[in-house]
Write a protein that holds these residues in place. Structure first.
Motif, PDB file in Angstrom:
ATOM      1  N   TYR A  53     -16.081   6.306   2.899  1.00 34.30           N
ATOM      2  CA  TYR A  53     -14.321   6.316   2.986  1.00 34.30           C
ATOM      3  C   TYR A  53     -13.772   6.853   2.340  1.00 34.30           C
ATOM      4  N   PRO A  54     -12.569   7.702   2.494  1.00 32.61           N
ATOM      5  CA  PRO A  54     -12.003   8.067   1.936  1.00 32.61           C
ATOM      6  C   PRO A  54     -11.110   7.758   0.421  1.00 32.61           C
ATOM      7  N   ASN A  55     -11.459   6.713  -0.914  1.00 33.92           N
ATOM      8  CA  ASN A  55     -11.444   6.187  -2.300  1.00 33.92           C
ATOM      9  C   ASN A  55     -11.920   7.425  -2.935  1.00 33.92           C
ATOM     10  N   GLU A  56     -12.562   8.059  -2.920  1.00 29.54           N
ATOM     11  CA  GLU A  56     -12.436   9.183  -3.590  1.00 29.54           C
ATOM     12  C   GLU A  56     -11.728   9.930  -3.733  1.00 29.54           C
ATOM     13  N   ASN A  57     -11.193  10.582  -3.295  1.00 31.44           N
ATOM     14  CA  ASN A  57      -9.451  11.205  -3.389  1.00 31.44           C
ATOM     15  C   ASN A  57      -7.939  10.364  -2.886  1.00 31.44           C
ATOM     16  N   LEU A  58      -8.644   9.460  -3.244  1.00 28.78           N
ATOM     17  CA  LEU A  58      -7.076   8.520  -3.220  1.00 28.78           C
ATOM     18  C   LEU A  58      -6.479   8.170  -5.468  1.00 28.78           C
ATOM     19  N   GLY A  59      -5.815   7.903  -5.553  1.00 30.75           N
ATOM     20  CA  GLY A  59      -5.298   7.464  -6.021  1.00 30.75           C
ATOM     21  C   GLY A  59      -5.063   5.691  -6.559  1.00 30.75           C
ATOM     22  N   LYS A  60      -5.442   5.295  -7.295  1.00 27.02           N
ATOM     23  CA  LYS A  60      -5.350   4.139  -7.133  1.00 27.02           C
ATOM     24  C   LYS A  60      -4.025   3.091  -6.768  1.00 27.02           C
ATOM     25  N   THR A  61      -2.404   3.360  -7.032  1.00 31.08           N
ATOM     26  CA  THR A  61      -1.298   2.952  -6.574  1.00 31.08           C
ATOM     27  C   THR A  61      -1.747   2.930  -4.570  1.00 31.08           C
ATOM     28  N   VAL A  62      -2.320   3.883  -4.176  1.00 34.78           N
ATOM     29  CA  VAL A  62      -2.286   3.503  -2.130  1.00 34.78           C
ATOM     30  C   VAL A  62      -2.764   2.170  -1.731  1.00 34.78           C
ATOM     31  N   SER A  63      -2.138   1.742  -0.877  1.00 34.97           N
ATOM     32  CA  SER A  63      -2.381   0.472  -0.482  1.00 34.97           C
ATOM     33  C   SER A  63      -3.923   0.706   0.288  1.00 34.97           C
ATOM     34  N   GLU A  64      -4.406  -0.549   0.157  1.00 38.23           N
ATOM     35  CA  GLU A  64      -5.485  -1.138   0.900  1.00 38.23           C
ATOM     36  C   GLU A  64      -6.357  -0.702   2.007  1.00 38.23           C
ATOM     37  N   GLU A  65      -5.213  -0.834   3.119  1.00 38.16           N
ATOM     38  CA  GLU A  65      -5.010  -0.305   4.219  1.00 38.16           C
ATOM     39  C   GLU A  65      -5.705   1.329   4.731  1.00 38.16           C
ATOM     40  N   ILE A  66      -5.036   2.248   3.826  1.00 38.97           N
ATOM     41  CA  ILE A  66      -5.167   3.406   4.008  1.00 38.97           C
ATOM     42  C   ILE A  66      -6.240   3.763   3.671  1.00 38.97           C
ATOM     43  N   LYS A  67      -7.351   2.698   2.498  1.00 40.63           N
ATOM     44  CA  LYS A  67      -8.391   2.743   2.074  1.00 40.63           C
ATOM     45  C   LYS A  67      -9.739   2.481   2.957  1.00 40.63           C
ATOM     46  N   SER A  68      -9.031   2.804   4.265  1.00 39.50           N
ATOM     47  CA  SER A  68     -10.010   2.142   5.393  1.00 39.50           C
ATOM     48  C   SER A  68     -10.710   3.230   6.158  1.00 39.50           C
ATOM     49  N   PRO A  69     -12.119   3.733   6.221  1.00 45.36           N
ATOM     50  CA  PRO A  69     -12.942   4.189   7.581  1.00 45.36           C
ATOM     51  C   PRO A  69     -11.934   5.369   7.782  1.00 45.36           C
ATOM     52  N   SER A  70     -10.757   4.659   8.614  1.00 46.45           N
ATOM     53  CA  SER A  70     -10.103   4.738   9.878  1.00 46.45           C
ATOM     54  C   SER A  70      -9.678   5.586   9.667  1.00 46.45           C
ATOM     55  N   TYR A  71      -8.856   5.710   7.697  1.00 41.91           N
ATOM     56  CA  TYR A  71      -8.376   7.236   7.658  1.00 41.91           C
ATOM     57  C   TYR A  71      -8.788   8.329   7.006  1.00 41.91           C
ATOM     58  N   ALA A  72     -10.385   7.954   7.127  1.00 41.06           N
ATOM     59  CA  ALA A  72     -10.578   8.692   5.931  1.00 41.06           C
ATOM     60  C   ALA A  72     -11.009  10.696   6.798  1.00 41.06           C
ATOM     61  N   THR A  73     -10.748  10.973   7.575  1.00 48.70           N
ATOM     62  CA  THR A  73     -10.589  11.966   7.791  1.00 48.70           C
ATOM     63  C   THR A  73      -9.729  12.496   7.885  1.00 48.70           C
ATOM     64  N   ALA A  74      -8.245  11.963   7.972  1.00 51.71           N
ATOM     65  CA  ALA A  74      -6.956  12.390   8.155  1.00 51.71           C
ATOM     66  C   ALA A  74      -6.903  12.835   6.308  1.00 51.71           C
ATOM     67  N   VAL A  75      -6.489  11.430   5.847  1.00 56.89           N
ATOM     68  CA  VAL A  75      -7.052  11.525   4.479  1.00 56.89           C
ATOM     69  C   VAL A  75      -7.762  13.011   3.545  1.00 56.89           C
ATOM     70  N   GLY A  76      -9.069  13.419   4.209  1.00 55.93           N
ATOM     71  CA  GLY A  76      -9.764  14.302   4.237  1.00 55.93           C
ATOM     72  C   GLY A  76      -9.142  15.487   4.262  1.00 55.93           C
ATOM     73  N   LEU A  77      -7.998  15.564   5.327  1.00 54.98           N
ATOM     74  CA  LEU A  77      -7.902  16.673   6.136  1.00 54.98           C
ATOM     75  C   LEU A  77      -6.360  17.351   5.243  1.00 54.98           C
ATOM     76  N   VAL A  78      -5.852  15.397   4.853  1.00 53.49           N
ATOM     77  CA  VAL A  78      -4.281  16.225   3.476  1.00 53.49           C
ATOM     78  C   VAL A  78      -4.693  16.675   2.303  1.00 53.49           C
ATOM     79  N   TRP A  79      -5.944  16.000   1.997  1.00 52.89           N
ATOM     80  CA  TRP A  79      -6.350  16.619   0.704  1.00 52.89           C
ATOM     81  C   TRP A  79      -6.792  18.160   0.254  1.00 52.89           C
ATOM     82  N   ASN A  80      -7.804  18.694   1.506  1.00 51.06           N
ATOM     83  CA  ASN A  80      -7.901  19.592   1.707  1.00 51.06           C
ATOM     84  C   ASN A  80      -6.580  20.711   1.657  1.00 51.06           C
ATOM     85  N   GLY A  81      -5.534  20.199   2.351  1.00 52.11           N
ATOM     86  CA  GLY A  81      -4.918  20.898   1.905  1.00 52.11           C
ATOM     87  C   GLY A  81      -4.254  21.776   0.751  1.00 52.11           C
ATOM     88  N   PHE A  82      -3.538  20.177   0.253  1.00 52.12           N
ATOM     89  CA  PHE A  82      -3.127  20.060  -0.603  1.00 52.12           C
ATOM     90  C   PHE A  82      -4.275  20.794  -0.915  1.00 52.12           C
TER      91      PHE A  82
END
Length: 144
Positions: A53-82
């Protein structure tokens, strides 16, 4: 799903990391929401499997649907880019300290203005349209 798990085992073995995965396997993507998929992969791969799950990389203000495993890879890539940008920014700060100071070019006391041309403007919209529509075979002296 069993076939995919078997292919993963084959790729891990082929890579030479078969015995070097103490953390196990992390599954991400939309298909990991299939019921009992982690248990199926554990049975086939004989390794610890968890759903990422991408929860460890996201803040508390992000919507719940982005915290889905479907977005884990995309969130991880964005986080790694930052994270990569932050590391590069630190390097740029070091370079800026050592960089020579910028000197603006000196202006002339009496700059000469370019003379105005008495010929026709180089940009003639109607001539350009005529050439595009009719081609160059009519010439400038032809009348319609």
């Amino acid at each position: 799903m069993k076939e995919i798990a078997a292919m993963i085992v084959a790729e891990i073995s082929k890579s030479g990391y078969g015995n070097r995965l103490p953390g196990g396997i992390v599954l991400t993507g939309g298909s990991v929401q299939t019921p009992y998929i982690a248990e199926l992969f554990e049975r086939v791969t004989q390794r610890y499997v968890r759903i990422g799950y991408p929860n460890e990389n996201l803040g508390k203000t992000v919507s719940e649907e982005i915290k889905s495993p479907s977005y884990a890879t995309a969130v991880g890539l964005v986080w790694n880019g930052f994270k990569s940008m932050d590391e590069r920014e630190e390097g740029y700060k070091i370079l800026r300290v050592d960089a020579p100071k910028y000197q603006a070019p000196k202006k002339e006391a009496n700059p000469q203005k370019p003379e105005k041309s008495t010929s026709k403007s180089a940009f003639n919209i109607f001539g350009t349209i005529k050439k595009m529509v009719l081609g160059d075979d009519l010439g400038d002296s032809d009348k319609y």
